[in-house]
Design a protein around this motif. Structure first.
Motif, PDB file in Angstrom:
ATOM      1  N   GLN A 142      -8.812   5.231  15.389  1.00  0.00           N
ATOM      2  CA  GLN A 142      -8.079   6.287  14.680  1.00  0.00           C
ATOM      3  C   GLN A 142      -8.848   6.740  13.443  1.00  0.00           C
ATOM      4  OE1 GLN A 142      -5.944   8.237  15.468  1.00  0.00           O
ATOM      5  NE2 GLN A 142      -4.702   8.934  13.757  1.00  0.00           N
ATOM      6  N   ALA A 143      -9.508   5.816  12.770  1.00  0.00           N
ATOM      7  CA  ALA A 143     -10.328   6.193  11.615  1.00  0.00           C
ATOM      8  C   ALA A 143     -11.466   7.113  12.034  1.00  0.00           C
ATOM      9  CB  ALA A 143     -10.878   4.944  10.936  1.00  0.00           C
ATOM     10  N   ILE A 144     -12.140   6.777  13.125  1.00  0.00           N
ATOM     11  CA  ILE A 144     -13.241   7.615  13.619  1.00  0.00           C
ATOM     12  C   ILE A 144     -12.721   9.001  13.977  1.00  0.00           C
ATOM     13  CG2 ILE A 144     -14.924   7.916  15.474  1.00  0.00           C
ATOM     14  CD1 ILE A 144     -15.038   4.790  15.594  1.00  0.00           C
ATOM     15  N   ARG A 145     -11.567   9.059  14.628  1.00  0.00           N
ATOM     16  CA  ARG A 145     -10.972  10.347  15.013  1.00  0.00           C
ATOM     17  C   ARG A 145     -10.694  11.203  13.773  1.00  0.00           C
ATOM     18  NH1 ARG A 145      -7.219   8.412  17.730  1.00  0.00           N
ATOM     19  NH2 ARG A 145      -7.979   8.817  19.840  1.00  0.00           N
ATOM     20  N   LEU A 146     -10.054  10.624  12.791  1.00  0.00           N
ATOM     21  CA  LEU A 146      -9.683  11.378  11.591  1.00  0.00           C
ATOM     22  C   LEU A 146     -10.907  11.840  10.809  1.00  0.00           C
ATOM     23  CD1 LEU A 146      -6.686   9.193  10.363  1.00  0.00           C
ATOM     24  CD2 LEU A 146      -6.543  11.572  11.126  1.00  0.00           C
ATOM     25  N   ILE A 147     -11.849  10.938  10.599  1.00  0.00           N
ATOM     26  CA  ILE A 147     -13.008  11.264   9.760  1.00  0.00           C
ATOM     27  C   ILE A 147     -13.930  12.259  10.443  1.00  0.00           C
ATOM     28  CG2 ILE A 147     -15.076  10.328   8.645  1.00  0.00           C
ATOM     29  CD1 ILE A 147     -13.447   7.667   8.356  1.00  0.00           C
ATOM     30  N   ALA A 164      -7.733  18.419   5.309  1.00  0.00           N
ATOM     31  CA  ALA A 164      -8.992  17.687   5.471  1.00  0.00           C
ATOM     32  C   ALA A 164      -9.057  16.514   4.504  1.00  0.00           C
ATOM     33  CB  ALA A 164     -10.181  18.619   5.251  1.00  0.00           C
ATOM     34  N   ARG A 165      -8.639  16.731   3.259  1.00  0.00           N
ATOM     35  CA  ARG A 165      -8.656  15.643   2.282  1.00  0.00           C
ATOM     36  C   ARG A 165      -7.682  14.535   2.682  1.00  0.00           C
ATOM     37  NH1 ARG A 165     -13.191  15.414  -0.831  1.00  0.00           N
ATOM     38  NH2 ARG A 165     -13.501  17.312  -2.052  1.00  0.00           N
ATOM     39  N   THR A 166      -6.534  14.930   3.212  1.00  0.00           N
ATOM     40  CA  THR A 166      -5.548  13.936   3.645  1.00  0.00           C
ATOM     41  C   THR A 166      -6.079  13.118   4.812  1.00  0.00           C
ATOM     42  OG1 THR A 166      -3.709  15.328   2.901  1.00  0.00           O
ATOM     43  CG2 THR A 166      -3.200  13.623   4.527  1.00  0.00           C
ATOM     44  N   ASP A 167      -6.665  13.788   5.796  1.00  0.00           N
ATOM     45  CA  ASP A 167      -7.210  13.077   6.964  1.00  0.00           C
ATOM     46  C   ASP A 167      -8.351  12.145   6.562  1.00  0.00           C
ATOM     47  OD1 ASP A 167      -5.387  14.340   8.570  1.00  0.00           O
ATOM     48  OD2 ASP A 167      -6.817  15.758   9.453  1.00  0.00           O
ATOM     49  N   MET A 168      -9.201  12.595   5.641  1.00  0.00           N
ATOM     50  CA  MET A 168     -10.289  11.742   5.173  1.00  0.00           C
ATOM     51  C   MET A 168      -9.746  10.519   4.444  1.00  0.00           C
ATOM     52  SD  MET A 168     -13.261  12.847   6.096  1.00  0.00           S
ATOM     53  CE  MET A 168     -14.279  11.880   4.979  1.00  0.00           C
ATOM     54  N   SER A 169      -8.695  10.722   3.659  1.00  0.00           N
ATOM     55  CA  SER A 169      -8.096   9.622   2.907  1.00  0.00           C
ATOM     56  C   SER A 169      -7.502   8.581   3.846  1.00  0.00           C
ATOM     57  CB  SER A 169      -7.020  10.185   1.974  1.00  0.00           C
ATOM     58  OG  SER A 169      -6.457   9.176   1.177  1.00  0.00           O
ATOM     59  N   LEU A 204      -6.088  12.888  -5.407  1.00  0.00           N
ATOM     60  CA  LEU A 204      -7.082  12.464  -6.400  1.00  0.00           C
ATOM     61  C   LEU A 204      -8.509  12.724  -5.937  1.00  0.00           C
ATOM     62  CD1 LEU A 204      -5.489   9.044  -7.470  1.00  0.00           C
ATOM     63  CD2 LEU A 204      -5.294  11.271  -8.623  1.00  0.00           C
ATOM     64  N   THR A 205      -8.700  13.101  -4.668  1.00  0.00           N
ATOM     65  CA  THR A 205     -10.054  13.333  -4.149  1.00  0.00           C
ATOM     66  C   THR A 205     -10.462  14.802  -4.196  1.00  0.00           C
ATOM     67  OG1 THR A 205      -9.386  13.674  -1.824  1.00  0.00           O
ATOM     68  CG2 THR A 205      -9.700  11.398  -2.568  1.00  0.00           C
ATOM     69  N   ILE A 206      -9.560  15.685  -4.613  1.00  0.00           N
ATOM     70  CA  ILE A 206      -9.847  17.128  -4.602  1.00  0.00           C
ATOM     71  C   ILE A 206     -11.070  17.466  -5.460  1.00  0.00           C
ATOM     72  CG2 ILE A 206      -8.975  19.361  -5.411  1.00  0.00           C
ATOM     73  CD1 ILE A 206      -7.842  18.640  -2.747  1.00  0.00           C
ATOM     74  N   SER A 207     -11.242  16.766  -6.566  1.00  0.00           N
ATOM     75  CA  SER A 207     -12.345  17.071  -7.485  1.00  0.00           C
ATOM     76  C   SER A 207     -13.677  16.474  -7.050  1.00  0.00           C
ATOM     77  CB  SER A 207     -12.005  16.568  -8.894  1.00  0.00           C
ATOM     78  OG  SER A 207     -11.824  15.164  -8.890  1.00  0.00           O
ATOM     79  N   SER A 220       0.842  -1.193   0.000  1.00  0.00           N
ATOM     80  CA  SER A 220       0.000   0.000   0.000  1.00  0.00           C
ATOM     81  C   SER A 220       0.876   1.241   0.000  1.00  0.00           C
ATOM     82  CB  SER A 220      -0.911   0.035   1.232  1.00  0.00           C
ATOM     83  OG  SER A 220      -1.875  -0.989   1.200  1.00  0.00           O
ATOM     84  N   TYR A 221       0.515   2.206  -0.817  1.00  0.00           N
ATOM     85  CA  TYR A 221       1.139   3.522  -0.797  1.00  0.00           C
ATOM     86  C   TYR A 221       0.065   4.525  -0.392  1.00  0.00           C
ATOM     87  CZ  TYR A 221       4.892   1.345  -3.497  1.00  0.00           C
ATOM     88  OH  TYR A 221       5.909   0.517  -3.922  1.00  0.00           O
ATOM     89  N   THR A 222       0.352   5.332   0.595  1.00  0.00           N
ATOM     90  CA  THR A 222      -0.614   6.312   1.070  1.00  0.00           C
ATOM     91  C   THR A 222       0.035   7.682   1.160  1.00  0.00           C
ATOM     92  OG1 THR A 222      -0.099   5.893   3.400  1.00  0.00           O
ATOM     93  CG2 THR A 222      -1.851   4.559   2.413  1.00  0.00           C
ATOM     94  N   GLY A 223      -0.787   8.708   1.086  1.00  0.00           N
ATOM     95  CA  GLY A 223      -0.286  10.061   1.243  1.00  0.00           C
ATOM     96  C   GLY A 223      -0.257  10.842  -0.062  1.00  0.00           C
ATOM     97  N   TRP A 224      -0.073  12.139   0.080  1.00  0.00           N
ATOM     98  CA  TRP A 224      -0.116  13.066  -1.051  1.00  0.00           C
ATOM     99  C   TRP A 224       0.912  12.684  -2.104  1.00  0.00           C
ATOM    100  CZ3 TRP A 224      -4.183  16.244  -0.674  1.00  0.00           C
ATOM    101  CH2 TRP A 224      -4.348  17.210  -1.671  1.00  0.00           C
ATOM    102  N   ASP A 225       0.466  12.604  -3.362  1.00  0.00           N
ATOM    103  CA  ASP A 225       1.309  12.274  -4.521  1.00  0.00           C
ATOM    104  C   ASP A 225       1.845  10.841  -4.507  1.00  0.00           C
ATOM    105  OD1 ASP A 225       0.977  14.774  -5.696  1.00  0.00           O
ATOM    106  OD2 ASP A 225       2.711  15.625  -4.666  1.00  0.00           O
ATOM    107  N   SER A 226       1.183   9.953  -3.776  1.00  0.00           N
ATOM    108  CA  SER A 226       1.627   8.555  -3.773  1.00  0.00           C
ATOM    109  C   SER A 226       1.372   7.860  -5.104  1.00  0.00           C
ATOM    110  CB  SER A 226       0.945   7.775  -2.640  1.00  0.00           C
ATOM    111  OG  SER A 226      -0.463   7.877  -2.718  1.00  0.00           O
TER     112      SER A 226
END
Length: 390
Positions: free
Chosen positions: A218-223, A239-244, A179-182, A11-17
């Protein structure tokens, strides 16, 4: 008792992964690649971020867009047939849960015989026996967690069924919040509450473990602390990063612990009225949790705390009431109708919804409170009336 904790191999996660895509494709030594995606994503050229680097590297890439929300069985059958006929070496899914679920089906069942219907959980007679094509999944929503689960959901005439096996796990998941910005506000809201529901149900599941608990909390906290901003200001990078990240962790949590009553009751809403899965979960979440509250007060107190509130001076019972109220408020704040009437569901349909929900025995078995006909009927009625059962 031993616990099975399974993760997607890479798995690759994070901005520009997404920058890792080409190297991962090269690792599999493939030539002909099928990209399964939502037609909207192709129209706005978001899919080009995946296809163009591959084409420039010399790969034969075909883009398949016969994808619809809550995909019916026929859509799955068509895609599997197409994948078999064109002899692809790899499947890449790009999009929301529907595109990713269909990609998993295509990747595995293209190398099996028979129809997709033969492999359905409730009625199928065939079994998945071997790994199929290498599969890479790239979500463009923060909601389903499909990129890290072994399940593919299909709509039937009045309900839903699944194909599930560990061979449906992706070889690579790339979770890039850029990729979720749009993503439009309404879709951000529905998929976000879907992810929150995955985490909440995983935490209260009878199959919960210390590992799934950590992922779920942790998912509940972030979302819960980012979804309102993501809906109101979709360009907010944090916000987009935390949701992702929250969606990804929620997917891992429910893959290991499972979901329960909310999903069991949501499936018939999608099957009978074609309500999007995220909206179905969202409208039912506070009513199911309100009804089963007494069976999991301590865990609901924990949820209340990680949502950013303090239960220090509250009893478990008091905190559980407040937790339900906050879940309901969150759904309302992101603009999702707070009762079934808001989705134009008639009261006359509640009995047929109840009958279809009862068929989801695999999911209902994980609920901390046993949910039979009387209980499910009462929850649907509460959701119709817009009143939490106490």
């Amino acid at each position: 008792m031993s616990e099975k904790i399974t993760f997607t191999p890479i798995s690759y996660t994070g901005w520009d992964s997404l920058s890792h895509l080409l190297a991962e494709v090269k690792r599999f030594e493939v030539k002909k690649i099928l990209i399964v995606t939502d037609p909207f994503l192709k129209d706005i050229r978001l899919t080009n971020k995946v296809s163009e680097p591959l084409e420039n590297a010399g790969y034969n890439v075909q883009i398949y867009t016969d994808v619809v929300p809550e995909p019916p069985l026929a859509i799955g059958e068509k895609l599997v047939s197409y994948t078999r006929e064109h002899a692809f070496d790899m499947v890449i899914g790009v999009g929301g849960g529907s595109a990713l679920d269909l990609s998993k089906l295509a990747g595995v069942l293209a190398s099996h015989d028979g129809n997709v219907a033969d492999y359905l959980n409730l009625t199928g007679t065939k079994h998945i026996t071997h790994k199929g094509l290498p599969t890479i999944l790239i979500p463009t929503t923060s909601g389903t967690g499909s990129e890290v689960t072994n399940i593919s959901v299909l709509s039937l005439e009045t309900t839903k069924d699944v194909v599930t096996h560990d061979y449906l796990l992706a070889d690579v998941a790339i979770v890039d919040p850029a990729l979720t910005i749009s993503l439009p506000p309404k879709v951000t809201a529905a998929t976000g509450v879907d992810a929150l529901t995955h985490a909440v149900e995983a935490y209260i599941s009878k199959n919960a473990s210390p590992v799934s608990d950590a992922l779920a909390l942790q998912a509940i906290r972030l979302i819960s602390n980012s979804i309102r901003t993501a809906v109101s200001n979709g360009d907010d990078k944090q916000a987009r990063t935390d949701m992702s990240y929250g969606s990804y962790l929620a997917g891992l949590a429910f893959f290991n612990a499972g979901v329960a009553g909310v999903h069991a009751l949501a499936y018939p809403l999608g099957g009978q009225f074609h309500i999007a899965h995220g909206d179905s979960n969202a409208v039912l979440l506070p009513y199911v949790m309100g009804y089963i509250r007494k069976s999991c007060e301590k865990r609901m107190k924990d949820i209340y705390d990680v949502m950013g509130f303090s239960s220090a001076n509250l009893s478990q019972e008091e905190a559980s009431y407040k937790c339900v109220a906050e879940l309901k408020r969150l759904v309302e704040d992101v603009g999702i109708p707070s009762n079934l009437q808001g989705f134009d569901i008639p009261e006359s349909a509640l009995e047929s919804l109840t009958e279809d929900a009862l068929k989801q025995k695999r999911i209902l078995a994980r609920s901390p409170m046993e949910l039979g006909h009387e209980e499910i009927s009462a929850i649907y009625q509460a959701a119709f009336d817009g009143k939490i059962v106490e």
